[in-house]
Structure formats: structure tokens, C-alpha cells
Scaffold this motif. Sequence first.
Motif, PDB file in Angstrom:
ATOM      1  N   LEU A   1       0.808  -1.215   0.000  1.00  0.00           N
ATOM      2  CA  LEU A   1       0.000   0.000   0.000  1.00  0.00           C
ATOM      3  C   LEU A   1       0.846   1.272   0.000  1.00  0.00           C
ATOM      4  O   LEU A   1       0.404   2.317  -0.486  1.00  0.00           O
ATOM      5  N   GLN A   2       2.038   1.221   0.537  1.00  0.00           N
ATOM      6  CA  GLN A   2       2.819   2.416   0.819  1.00  0.00           C
ATOM      7  C   GLN A   2       2.967   3.362  -0.384  1.00  0.00           C
ATOM      8  O   GLN A   2       2.788   4.573  -0.234  1.00  0.00           O
ATOM      9  N   PRO A   3       3.282   2.878  -1.598  1.00  0.00           N
ATOM     10  CA  PRO A   3       3.470   3.817  -2.710  1.00  0.00           C
ATOM     11  C   PRO A   3       2.211   4.581  -3.100  1.00  0.00           C
ATOM     12  O   PRO A   3       2.300   5.606  -3.789  1.00  0.00           O
ATOM     13  N   ARG A   4       1.048   4.111  -2.686  1.00  0.00           N
ATOM     14  CA  ARG A   4      -0.207   4.760  -3.064  1.00  0.00           C
ATOM     15  C   ARG A   4      -0.640   5.834  -2.073  1.00  0.00           C
ATOM     16  O   ARG A   4      -1.597   6.565  -2.338  1.00  0.00           O
ATOM     17  N   LEU A   5       0.046   5.930  -0.942  1.00  0.00           N
ATOM     18  CA  LEU A   5      -0.375   6.846   0.106  1.00  0.00           C
ATOM     19  C   LEU A   5       0.289   8.209  -0.035  1.00  0.00           C
ATOM     20  O   LEU A   5       1.488   8.309  -0.310  1.00  0.00           O
ATOM     21  N   ALA A   6      -0.501   9.264   0.188  1.00  0.00           N
ATOM     22  CA  ALA A   6       0.029  10.617   0.192  1.00  0.00           C
ATOM     23  C   ALA A   6       0.623  10.982   1.546  1.00  0.00           C
ATOM     24  O   ALA A   6       1.520  11.825   1.633  1.00  0.00           O
ATOM     25  N   ARG A   7       0.137  10.370   2.604  1.00  0.00           N
ATOM     26  CA  ARG A   7       0.656  10.586   3.952  1.00  0.00           C
ATOM     27  C   ARG A   7       0.244   9.424   4.836  1.00  0.00           C
ATOM     28  O   ARG A   7      -0.545   8.575   4.415  1.00  0.00           O
ATOM     29  N   PRO A   8       0.789   9.351   6.040  1.00  0.00           N
ATOM     30  CA  PRO A   8       0.476   8.196   6.887  1.00  0.00           C
ATOM     31  C   PRO A   8      -1.021   8.059   7.154  1.00  0.00           C
ATOM     32  O   PRO A   8      -1.752   9.056   7.186  1.00  0.00           O
ATOM     33  N   PRO A   9      -1.470   6.832   7.354  1.00  0.00           N
ATOM     34  CA  PRO A   9      -2.897   6.618   7.600  1.00  0.00           C
ATOM     35  C   PRO A   9      -3.323   7.143   8.970  1.00  0.00           C
ATOM     36  O   PRO A   9      -2.511   7.293   9.875  1.00  0.00           O
ATOM     37  N   GLU A  10      -4.622   7.418   9.082  1.00  0.00           N
ATOM     38  CA  GLU A  10      -5.235   7.741  10.369  1.00  0.00           C
ATOM     39  C   GLU A  10      -5.983   6.503  10.839  1.00  0.00           C
ATOM     40  O   GLU A  10      -6.807   5.955  10.107  1.00  0.00           O
ATOM     41  N   VAL A  11      -5.697   6.074  12.045  1.00  0.00           N
ATOM     42  CA  VAL A  11      -6.366   4.908  12.613  1.00  0.00           C
ATOM     43  C   VAL A  11      -7.031   5.330  13.913  1.00  0.00           C
ATOM     44  O   VAL A  11      -6.355   5.825  14.826  1.00  0.00           O
ATOM     45  N   ALA A  12      -8.336   5.174  13.982  1.00  0.00           N
ATOM     46  CA  ALA A  12      -9.095   5.572  15.166  1.00  0.00           C
ATOM     47  C   ALA A  12      -9.700   4.334  15.812  1.00  0.00           C
ATOM     48  O   ALA A  12     -10.404   3.561  15.147  1.00  0.00           O
ATOM     49  N   LEU A  13      -9.411   4.144  17.095  1.00  0.00           N
ATOM     50  CA  LEU A  13     -10.005   3.072  17.883  1.00  0.00           C
ATOM     51  C   LEU A  13     -11.219   3.644  18.595  1.00  0.00           C
ATOM     52  O   LEU A  13     -11.097   4.516  19.459  1.00  0.00           O
ATOM     53  N   LEU A  14     -12.384   3.143  18.227  1.00  0.00           N
ATOM     54  CA  LEU A  14     -13.642   3.770  18.614  1.00  0.00           C
ATOM     55  C   LEU A  14     -14.463   2.847  19.502  1.00  0.00           C
ATOM     56  O   LEU A  14     -14.721   1.691  19.156  1.00  0.00           O
ATOM     57  N   SER A  15     -14.892   3.388  20.626  1.00  0.00           N
ATOM     58  CA  SER A  15     -15.759   2.664  21.547  1.00  0.00           C
ATOM     59  C   SER A  15     -17.192   3.156  21.355  1.00  0.00           C
ATOM     60  O   SER A  15     -17.484   4.341  21.563  1.00  0.00           O
ATOM     61  N   PRO A  16     -18.115   2.298  20.940  1.00  0.00           N
ATOM     62  CA  PRO A  16     -19.487   2.735  20.686  1.00  0.00           C
ATOM     63  C   PRO A  16     -20.171   3.246  21.958  1.00  0.00           C
ATOM     64  O   PRO A  16     -19.971   2.712  23.049  1.00  0.00           O
TER      65      PRO A  16
END
Length: 234
Positions: free
Chosen positions: A211-226
Motif C-alpha cells: 500500500l505504501q506507494p499509493r499513500l500521500a501521507r500516513p494513515p489515520e487509525v481511530a479506535l472507537l468505543s461505541p
Amino acid sequence: MDTGNRTFSPIVELRRYTLHPGQRETLITLFDREFIETQEAVGIDVIGQFRDLEAPDQFVWLRGFPDLEARTDSLRAFYGGPVWQAHRGAANATMIDSDDVLLLRPAHPGSGFRLSRDRPAPGGEAGGIIVATTWHLRPEAEGGFPEVFKTVLAPMLRDAGVPVLASFVSEHGENGFPALPVREDAHVFVWFSRFPDRRAFERHAAVPEALQPRLARPPEVALLSPTARSRLRG
């Protein structure tokens, strides 16, 4: 009681609010009491609302619409209606910023959320976590990326034991309700997964090297508690 599933929704907003310190529970209480059924009454699907486990002053929620025209009509009806007018002062008082909004559409047919028609009643508890991963794509990679995800990355994730609940790409249609801005310059692919706890997520947290070559910047990962009344749950 009908507990069948259906797909939510062809247009989805992923909304992240930055709140004043200590105000998240105040907003959640108000939201779960006043802003769920009243939005659904004007045609909005309130998909889920969450505490960000790594950002104590962040409130994240998702809502959906049949199409962009319906979105405009529903937002006008809700924000011009009596419930929002009665409670907007209290809601806005909790917020520093409410403009971090991604307007999305399913990455391919059938990749939206499939959820129960039933919503949890007040007073319950929600276990598990929902993980929202936002990949910021290079513009030239955006068009072909849904097929790459479907044929290459999604099978890799499934083989690793990571469930893919839904996947979305940026919707570049006109925002028909400019009083609520969206991130119009976004080129994103957002996918959602479910884990029983943080430890289970951390076993699968690496970004695939392909995936790395397709990314413009690092991913955002959100851990969400409902929240207790979120339809999308862990």
C-alpha cells in the motif's frame, strides 16, 4: 421484532469533533437523548457514535443518506427544525471544532454497512471496538484503488483474521448544505473493522507494504468505543 439487516447508506458522513476538555460525556448524553430519532425522522440514518479511545476530547460519529439531494433536504429539515434549535446552544458549547468531516460513498456495490434495523435502548452497554482506518491516497491512485482493495488487500486482511465491515471512498459531489463544511480536498479510502479489544487490534495493526506507494501521507487509525445507543457496535 424485526432484526434483519439492511445496507446503510449510499452517502455517508464520517464526522470527528474536537471538544472542550471534559465535555465528551455531556455531548454523548445530549446526542443519544435528543439527536438520534429526531434525525432519523427526517430521513437521516444515524449509523454510529463513538468515543475515540486514544483522544479523550474527540467524539466521532457516522450518519448516512440515500443520495446527495436527500442529504441536502434532510439537513435543512433537521437543522432548521425545533429540536436542533432548542439544543444547539448546549451542543455547540461542548465543541471546539466540528468541521473535520469526510463525505464518503461505498467503495463498490455492497461495501456499505450492513446493520440491524433495531437500535439499542437507553441504559445499555456496548462492548468491543470499531477501528476506522483512513488511507490518504495520492490523487492519481484514487480511481483504481477500490479494485485493488477488493481483490488484493481485503483477502489479505481476511486471511489475517481482520474483518472488513465496510469500505468507502471520497464522494466528490457538491456539498448542498455549505453551513456544514466537509473536507472537499480529501482523496481517501476509509474502511472499518471490529475487534473484541485493543490487544486483538494490535496484532493486526501493520500497514500492508504494497500500500505504501499509493499513500500521500500516513494513515489515520481511530479506535472507537461505541456509545450505548450506537447502531454500529464492537
